[in-house]
Design a protein around this motif. Structure first.
Motif, mmCIF file in Angstrom:
data_model
loop_
_atom_site.group_PDB
_atom_site.id
_atom_site.type_symbol
_atom_site.label_atom_id
_atom_site.label_comp_id
_atom_site.label_asym_id
_atom_site.label_seq_id
_atom_site.Cartn_x
_atom_site.Cartn_y
_atom_site.Cartn_z
ATOM 1 N N SER A 105 -14.404 3.003 5.080
ATOM 2 C CA SER A 105 -13.739 1.976 4.277
ATOM 3 C C SER A 105 -13.305 0.674 4.997
ATOM 4 C CB SER A 105 -12.656 2.569 3.267
ATOM 5 O OG SER A 105 -13.197 3.374 2.484
ATOM 6 N N PRO A 106 -12.398 0.523 5.933
ATOM 7 C CA PRO A 106 -12.364 -0.551 6.606
ATOM 8 C C PRO A 106 -13.357 -1.297 6.949
ATOM 9 C CG PRO A 106 -10.971 1.204 7.582
ATOM 10 C CD PRO A 106 -11.901 1.939 6.749
ATOM 11 N N ARG A 107 -14.513 -0.804 7.484
ATOM 12 C CA ARG A 107 -15.627 -1.410 7.810
ATOM 13 C C ARG A 107 -16.289 -2.214 6.835
ATOM 14 N NH1 ARG A 107 -17.789 2.062 10.415
ATOM 15 N NH2 ARG A 107 -19.298 2.894 8.968
ATOM 16 N N VAL B 83 -4.188 10.025 -12.415
ATOM 17 C CA VAL B 83 -4.375 9.310 -11.053
ATOM 18 C C VAL B 83 -4.297 10.186 -9.824
ATOM 19 C CG1 VAL B 83 -3.553 7.575 -9.372
ATOM 20 C CG2 VAL B 83 -3.447 6.666 -12.062
ATOM 21 N N GLN B 84 -5.094 10.195 -8.895
ATOM 22 C CA GLN B 84 -5.135 11.217 -7.937
ATOM 23 C C GLN B 84 -5.444 10.281 -6.675
ATOM 24 O OE1 GLN B 84 -8.565 12.021 -9.978
ATOM 25 N NE2 GLN B 84 -7.054 12.786 -11.446
ATOM 26 N N GLU B 85 -4.869 11.001 -5.794
ATOM 27 C CA GLU B 85 -4.980 10.558 -4.107
ATOM 28 C C GLU B 85 -5.759 11.082 -3.267
ATOM 29 O OE1 GLU B 85 -1.949 8.154 -2.422
ATOM 30 O OE2 GLU B 85 -0.948 7.665 -4.373
ATOM 31 N N ALA B 86 -6.566 10.112 -2.422
ATOM 32 C CA ALA B 86 -7.303 11.004 -1.631
ATOM 33 C C ALA B 86 -7.343 10.506 -0.315
ATOM 34 C CB ALA B 86 -8.913 11.015 -2.041
ATOM 35 N N ALA B 87 -7.749 11.075 0.711
ATOM 36 C CA ALA B 87 -8.004 10.252 2.205
ATOM 37 C C ALA B 87 -8.701 9.093 2.282
ATOM 38 C CB ALA B 87 -8.224 11.453 3.334
ATOM 39 N N VAL C 45 -9.125 7.471 -8.597
ATOM 40 C CA VAL C 45 -8.759 8.077 -7.483
ATOM 41 C C VAL C 45 -8.422 6.943 -6.568
ATOM 42 C CG1 VAL C 45 -11.311 8.007 -6.795
ATOM 43 C CG2 VAL C 45 -9.668 9.490 -5.668
ATOM 44 N N LEU C 46 -7.319 6.964 -5.615
ATOM 45 C CA LEU C 46 -6.773 6.101 -4.631
ATOM 46 C C LEU C 46 -6.950 6.641 -3.487
ATOM 47 C CD1 LEU C 46 -3.476 5.141 -6.490
ATOM 48 C CD2 LEU C 46 -5.744 3.799 -6.782
ATOM 49 N N ALA C 47 -7.170 5.698 -2.514
ATOM 50 C CA ALA C 47 -7.250 6.111 -1.021
ATOM 51 C C ALA C 47 -6.476 4.724 -0.485
ATOM 52 C CB ALA C 47 -8.519 6.064 -0.571
ATOM 53 N N ARG C 48 -5.533 5.271 0.181
ATOM 54 C CA ARG C 48 -4.592 4.145 0.887
ATOM 55 C C ARG C 48 -4.763 3.908 2.288
ATOM 56 N NH1 ARG C 48 -0.470 2.982 -2.677
ATOM 57 N NH2 ARG C 48 -0.207 4.521 -4.435
ATOM 58 N N GLY C 49 -5.036 2.916 2.809
ATOM 59 C CA GLY C 49 -4.935 2.144 4.148
ATOM 60 C C GLY C 49 -3.709 1.588 4.563
ATOM 61 N N GLN C 50 -3.893 0.659 5.324
ATOM 62 C CA GLN C 50 -2.825 0.158 5.875
ATOM 63 C C GLN C 50 -2.097 -1.067 5.144
ATOM 64 O OE1 GLN C 50 -4.060 -1.445 9.845
ATOM 65 N NE2 GLN C 50 -4.794 0.701 10.505
ATOM 66 N N LEU C 51 -2.070 -0.951 3.610
ATOM 67 C CA LEU C 51 -1.567 -1.887 2.953
ATOM 68 C C LEU C 51 -0.682 -1.261 2.035
ATOM 69 C CD1 LEU C 51 -1.929 -5.083 1.953
ATOM 70 C CD2 LEU C 51 -3.436 -4.088 0.371
ATOM 71 N N LYS D 131 -6.279 -3.245 6.080
ATOM 72 C CA LYS D 131 -5.185 -3.597 5.194
ATOM 73 C C LYS D 131 -5.843 -3.385 3.624
ATOM 74 C CE LYS D 131 -2.436 -6.131 8.283
ATOM 75 N NZ LYS D 131 -1.600 -7.433 8.656
ATOM 76 N N LEU D 132 -5.923 -2.131 3.064
ATOM 77 C CA LEU D 132 -6.412 -2.003 1.831
ATOM 78 C C LEU D 132 -6.008 -0.667 1.177
ATOM 79 C CD1 LEU D 132 -9.916 -0.494 1.855
ATOM 80 C CD2 LEU D 132 -8.353 -0.431 3.798
ATOM 81 N N VAL D 133 -5.990 -0.693 -0.148
ATOM 82 C CA VAL D 133 -6.095 0.288 -0.947
ATOM 83 C C VAL D 133 -7.366 0.372 -1.741
ATOM 84 C CG1 VAL D 133 -4.677 1.816 -2.719
ATOM 85 C CG2 VAL D 133 -3.676 0.358 -1.066
#
Length: 287
Positions: free
Chosen positions: A224-226, A215-219, A191-197, A232-234
């Motif tokens: 997570s950023p904290r 592969v699935q995607e999630a919010a 499972v993936l969750a995309r940030g600003q990267l 800037k992450l996935v």
């Protein structure tokens, strides 16, 4: 009714994988809910389900954990388990969903609560980061922290079960044959969750290397950023997706009975009262 699975934030609730997976109850933090309302909410949850297992990450604000323990004390209830985990946010959400899946099985509340520690060892949780300069939860060397300030640098980080960090090429391309993240030796979904990267490394490189099934995607979880020290992450997590496999894994572990509260458990510590299993007395010396 199945044992209730509760979480300390709505961002830790992933969509169910099948129609049988029950929802998780979200317990708002102390900054948004007065104590008497929190007591009433958890009382109603235990009355409706019999027992409640609350997953509270170790990185949650200290006030959140204090509130949970205060509510349990005020209720004077032995039917509430507070389960802590060090997994990062997306990995925690995966673990919560697995507990939700297992809650409809025949496992007792005590076994279910203590299964969380076992299941966490089978969650491969990490992220691709644009910087590791503010990464505090995964041990990295000073050199990596300094390189984290370089423009265009991307890093693949595995938080668990075996912490690892590798530097990727500019733009998140592969790390090269000598640098890889250790992956699971069993079939997983990712499972993936995309940030600003912007990077396709998790799907183009990691998923084939780990031989993931789907592969699935999630919010992206709000926390997570904290946790990762950058927006800037996935974030990604590989996990056991099938309920029969999860059921067999938990069923294969020897069950014990807590000497204090008499709940069933697997492992070495009760999930409800936190009492450790008594150690065996050494055999008397023979002459």
């Amino acid at each position: 009714m199945p044992t209730a699975i509760a979480v300390t934030g709505a961002d830790l609730v992933l969509p169910p994988t099948d129609p049988q997976t029950p929802p998780a109850a979200v317990l708002p933090g102390p900054e948004t809910r007065p104590l008497d309302a929190a007591v009433a909410e958890l009382r109603a949850l235990t009355e409706r389900h019999g027992h409640a297992i609350v997953v509270c990450p170790e990185w949650a604000p200290p006030a959140t954990a204090r509130r949970l323990h205060a509510v349990r004390s005020l209720l004077e209830s032995d039917r509430i388990a507070i389960v802590r985990t060090a997994l990062p946010p997306l990995g925690t959400a995966v673990l919560v969903r697995q507990l939700r899946q297992l809650s409809v099985c025949e496992f007792s509340p005590g076994v279910l609560a203590t299964a969380a520690r076992l299941l966490a060892h089978y969650v491969y949780a990490g992220a691709v980061l644009g910087s590791v300069a503010r990464l505090d939860h995964v041990p990295v060397g000073l050199g990596s922290h300094l390189k984290g300030w370089l423009p265009g640098a991307h890093f693949a980080v595995l938080a668990g079960p075996e912490p690892r960090l590798v530097r990727l090429g500019s733009g998140g391309s592969g790390a090269g044959p000598a640098e890889t993240l250790p992956g699971p030796a069993f079939t997983t979904d990712l499972v993936l969750a995309r940030g600003q990267l912007t990077t396709d490394w998790p799907t183009a490189d990691l998923a084939p290397a780990w031989r993931v099934r789907a592969v699935q995607e999630a919010a992206l979880p709000e926390s997570s950023p904290r946790w990762w020290g950058t927006g800037k992450l996935v974030e990604f997590a590989a996990y056991l997706p099938d309920l029969p496999v999860l059921h067999q894994l938990v069923s294969s572990v020897r069950r014990e009975t807590c000497h204090w509260c008499r709940m069933e458990l697997i492992g070495d510590r009760c999930g409800f009262c936190a009492a450790p299993l008594p150690t065996a007395d050494p055999a008397p010396a023979t002459r």
